[in-house]
Write an enzyme that holds these catalytic residues in place. Structure first.
Site, PDB file in Angstrom:
ATOM      1  N   TYR A 158       3.532   3.205  -5.367  1.00  0.00           N
ATOM      2  CA  TYR A 158       2.291   3.982  -5.209  1.00  0.00           C
ATOM      3  C   TYR A 158       1.794   4.501  -6.566  1.00  0.00           C
ATOM      4  O   TYR A 158       0.607   4.376  -6.900  1.00  0.00           O
ATOM      5  CB  TYR A 158       2.585   5.141  -4.258  1.00  0.00           C
ATOM      6  CG  TYR A 158       1.427   6.051  -3.929  1.00  0.00           C
ATOM      7  CD1 TYR A 158       0.569   5.762  -2.873  1.00  0.00           C
ATOM      8  CD2 TYR A 158       1.220   7.237  -4.638  1.00  0.00           C
ATOM      9  CE1 TYR A 158      -0.485   6.618  -2.545  1.00  0.00           C
ATOM     10  CE2 TYR A 158       0.183   8.095  -4.315  1.00  0.00           C
ATOM     11  CZ  TYR A 158      -0.667   7.791  -3.261  1.00  0.00           C
ATOM     12  OH  TYR A 158      -1.693   8.642  -2.945  1.00  0.00           O
ATOM     13  N   LYS A 162      -1.742   3.898  -8.539  1.00  0.00           N
ATOM     14  CA  LYS A 162      -2.662   4.999  -8.849  1.00  0.00           C
ATOM     15  C   LYS A 162      -2.896   5.119 -10.357  1.00  0.00           C
ATOM     16  O   LYS A 162      -3.977   5.521 -10.799  1.00  0.00           O
ATOM     17  CB  LYS A 162      -2.125   6.307  -8.254  1.00  0.00           C
ATOM     18  CG  LYS A 162      -2.066   6.297  -6.728  1.00  0.00           C
ATOM     19  CD  LYS A 162      -3.433   6.091  -6.105  1.00  0.00           C
ATOM     20  CE  LYS A 162      -3.435   6.124  -4.595  1.00  0.00           C
ATOM     21  NZ  LYS A 162      -4.774   5.990  -4.015  1.00  0.00           N
TER      22      LYS A 162
HETATM   23  N1  CAA Z   1      13.692  13.448  -8.454  1.00  0.00           N
HETATM   24  C1  CAA Z   1      14.847  12.831  -8.770  1.00  0.00           C
HETATM   25  N2  CAA Z   1      15.712  12.396  -7.854  1.00  0.00           N
HETATM   26  C2  CAA Z   1      15.397  12.598  -6.579  1.00  0.00           C
HETATM   27  C3  CAA Z   1      14.214  13.208  -6.170  1.00  0.00           C
HETATM   28  C4  CAA Z   1      13.359  13.652  -7.184  1.00  0.00           C
HETATM   29  N3  CAA Z   1      12.195  14.272  -6.890  1.00  0.00           N
HETATM   30  N4  CAA Z   1      14.184  13.235  -4.842  1.00  0.00           N
HETATM   31  C5  CAA Z   1      15.320  12.661  -4.416  1.00  0.00           C
HETATM   32  N5  CAA Z   1      16.052  12.284  -5.451  1.00  0.00           N
HETATM   33  C6  CAA Z   1      17.381  11.685  -5.441  1.00  0.00           C
HETATM   34  C7  CAA Z   1      18.266  12.433  -4.472  1.00  0.00           C
HETATM   35  O1  CAA Z   1      18.917  13.520  -5.116  1.00  0.00           O
HETATM   36  C8  CAA Z   1      19.241  11.377  -4.044  1.00  0.00           C
HETATM   37  O2  CAA Z   1      20.222  11.205  -5.030  1.00  0.00           O
HETATM   38  P1  CAA Z   1      21.741  10.917  -4.618  1.00  0.00           P
HETATM   39  O3  CAA Z   1      21.711   9.658  -3.799  1.00  0.00           O
HETATM   40  O4  CAA Z   1      22.440  10.789  -5.926  1.00  0.00           O
HETATM   41  O5  CAA Z   1      22.149  12.130  -3.812  1.00  0.00           O
HETATM   42  C9  CAA Z   1      18.424  10.104  -4.059  1.00  0.00           C
HETATM   43  O6  CAA Z   1      17.288  10.383  -4.884  1.00  0.00           O
HETATM   44  C10 CAA Z   1      17.951   9.717  -2.696  1.00  0.00           C
HETATM   45  O7  CAA Z   1      17.122  10.755  -2.174  1.00  0.00           O
HETATM   46  P2  CAA Z   1      16.817  10.873  -0.631  1.00  0.00           P
HETATM   47  O8  CAA Z   1      18.040  11.311   0.113  1.00  0.00           O
HETATM   48  O9  CAA Z   1      15.594  11.693  -0.423  1.00  0.00           O
HETATM   49  O10 CAA Z   1      16.570   9.330  -0.279  1.00  0.00           O
HETATM   50  P3  CAA Z   1      15.906   8.728   0.954  1.00  0.00           P
HETATM   51  O11 CAA Z   1      16.085   7.269   0.813  1.00  0.00           O
HETATM   52  O12 CAA Z   1      16.344   9.397   2.221  1.00  0.00           O
HETATM   53  O13 CAA Z   1      14.346   9.140   0.800  1.00  0.00           O
HETATM   54  C11 CAA Z   1      12.187   9.193  -0.174  1.00  0.00           C
HETATM   55  C12 CAA Z   1      13.629   8.703  -0.309  1.00  0.00           C
HETATM   56  C13 CAA Z   1      11.588   8.646   1.134  1.00  0.00           C
HETATM   57  C14 CAA Z   1      11.417   8.635  -1.345  1.00  0.00           C
HETATM   58  C15 CAA Z   1      12.147  10.734  -0.140  1.00  0.00           C
HETATM   59  O14 CAA Z   1      12.876  11.237  -1.238  1.00  0.00           O
HETATM   60  C16 CAA Z   1      10.749  11.279  -0.208  1.00  0.00           C
HETATM   61  O15 CAA Z   1      10.035  11.292   0.786  1.00  0.00           O
HETATM   62  N6  CAA Z   1      10.333  11.747  -1.384  1.00  0.00           N
HETATM   63  C17 CAA Z   1       8.981  12.282  -1.587  1.00  0.00           C
HETATM   64  C18 CAA Z   1       8.060  11.211  -2.007  1.00  0.00           C
HETATM   65  C19 CAA Z   1       6.689  11.799  -2.169  1.00  0.00           C
HETATM   66  O16 CAA Z   1       6.468  12.815  -2.793  1.00  0.00           O
HETATM   67  N7  CAA Z   1       5.704  11.134  -1.587  1.00  0.00           N
HETATM   68  C20 CAA Z   1       4.362  11.612  -1.666  1.00  0.00           C
HETATM   69  C21 CAA Z   1       3.632  11.234  -0.423  1.00  0.00           C
HETATM   70  S1  CAA Z   1       2.036  12.000  -0.357  1.00  0.00           S
HETATM   71  C22 CAA Z   1       1.118  11.091  -1.413  1.00  0.00           C
HETATM   72  O17 CAA Z   1       1.533  10.115  -1.949  1.00  0.00           O
HETATM   73  C23 CAA Z   1      -0.271  11.574  -1.656  1.00  0.00           C
HETATM   74  C24 CAA Z   1      -0.502  11.861  -3.070  1.00  0.00           C
HETATM   75  O18 CAA Z   1      -1.189  11.098  -3.732  1.00  0.00           O
HETATM   76  C25 CAA Z   1       0.008  13.100  -3.659  1.00  0.00           C
END
Ligand code: CAA
Length: 251
Positions: A158, A162
């Site tokens: 994404y 963008k």
């Molecule tokens: N920075 C660094 N590392 C991160 C992190 C971050 N922000 N978030 C998660 N991690 C790490 C976690 O600590 C974890 O590490 P370990 O495996 O070592 O413990 C690893 O990444 C996996 O994290 P999750 O358990 O969350 O993994 P998942 O596979 O269950 O989910 C994900 C992954 C779906 C991407 C989830 O983290 C998520 O939803 N993140 C948010 C994504 C986001 O902000 N999307 C925006 C949508 S809205 C939009 O896009 C509109 C816009 O323009 C603003």
């Protein structure tokens, strides 16, 4: 077309086409353009029921096609132009997420997001640009994102699209300038839409803590930026990226 919308909002009865225009930021944008006196068409992808409810509520005609498909965009623009007249304002708002950390991201998740978010912008611009050049007027507004500027873990696909939209915007701005076509991007921050609601609550809570204003944007606050850039008075603004993000990321 006679209009009585407030001054400073591009009041000409011009035709505005908003992709992904029946929900979220797109719907708010379509409604704001209508209120400002534009003749508005809203494109949508597949949710016919929601689109029909939007059309019934607002009176804005809705048109279904897949922005990832160039031929479909050309046919869709022809349909809109036959119904409303030449497209003067194009808002490339349609976008999707397929969030995953890169080590879990599939080629399908990568491709799908590129095809819709970036390919869709190419195809829609391609479908309107010749007409805009002939008429020597156009306003193109591309919906980028704070995450294209700042990056976001879980959104390599994404964020790449963008950020890509910003380079696309600048290039097309250079091409369009001599024809009085402005091309700008908006980079919304986290906004109160279904896309953001899909983020896990604990993840979203952390994101919100990092927004100085301490809240999500409303879709109408993003639409306000579109109106600003679409206006006649914005005719010397081209190639910019307007951030609307409550102070979360300052460029
Ligand atoms: N920075 C660094 N590392 C991160 C992190 C971050 N922000 N978030 C998660 N991690 C790490 C976690 O600590 C974890 O590490 P370990 O495996 O070592 O413990 C690893 O990444 C996996 O994290 P999750 O358990 O969350 O993994 P998942 O596979 O269950 O989910 C994900 C992954 C779906 C991407 C989830 O983290 C998520 O939803 N993140 C948010 C994504 C986001 O902000 N999307 C925006 C949508 S809205 C939009 O896009 C509109 C816009 O323009 C603003």
């Amino acid at each position: 077309m006679e209009t009585d919308a407030p001054s400073g909002q591009g009041l000409t009865g011009r035709v505005a086409l908003v992709t992904g225009g029946t929900s979220g930021i797109g719907a708010a944008t379509a409604e704001a353009l209508l209120a400002a006196g534009y003749r508005v068409a809203a494109n949508y992808g597949s949710n016919k029921q929601a689109a029909q409810a939007f059309a019934a509520r607002t009176g804005i005609p809705v048109f279904a096609w897949n922005v990832a498909d160039l031929a479909a965009c050309e046919a869709g623009v022809a349909q809109v132009q036959a119904a409303l007249g030449p497209v003067a304002v194009l808002v490339n708002n349609a976008g999707i997420t397929r969030d995953a950390m890169l080590h879990k991201m599939t080629a399908g998740q990568w491709r799908e997001v590129l095809d819709v978010n970036l390919g869709g912008c190419f195809s829609m611009c391609r479908a309107v640009i010749e007409g805009m050049r002939e008429r020597r007027f156009g306003r193109i507004i591309n919906m980028s994102s704070i995450n294209g500027l700042a990056g976001q873990a879980g959104q390599a696909n994404y964020a790449a699209t963008k950020a890509g939209l910003i380079g696309f915007t600048k290039s097309l701005a250079l091409e369009g300038a001599s024809c009085n076509i402005t091309v700008n991007a908006i980079a919304p921050g986290y906004t109160d839409t279904a896309m953001v609601s899909a983020v896990r609550p604990e993840v979203l809570e952390n994101i919100l803590k990092s927004v100085p204003m301490g809240r999500l944007a409303t879709p109408a606050e993003i639409a306000r930026g579109v109106l600003f850039l679409a206006a006649d008075e914005a005719g010397f603004i081209t190639g910019i990226t307007l951030s609307i993000n409550g102070g979360k990321y300052m460029t």
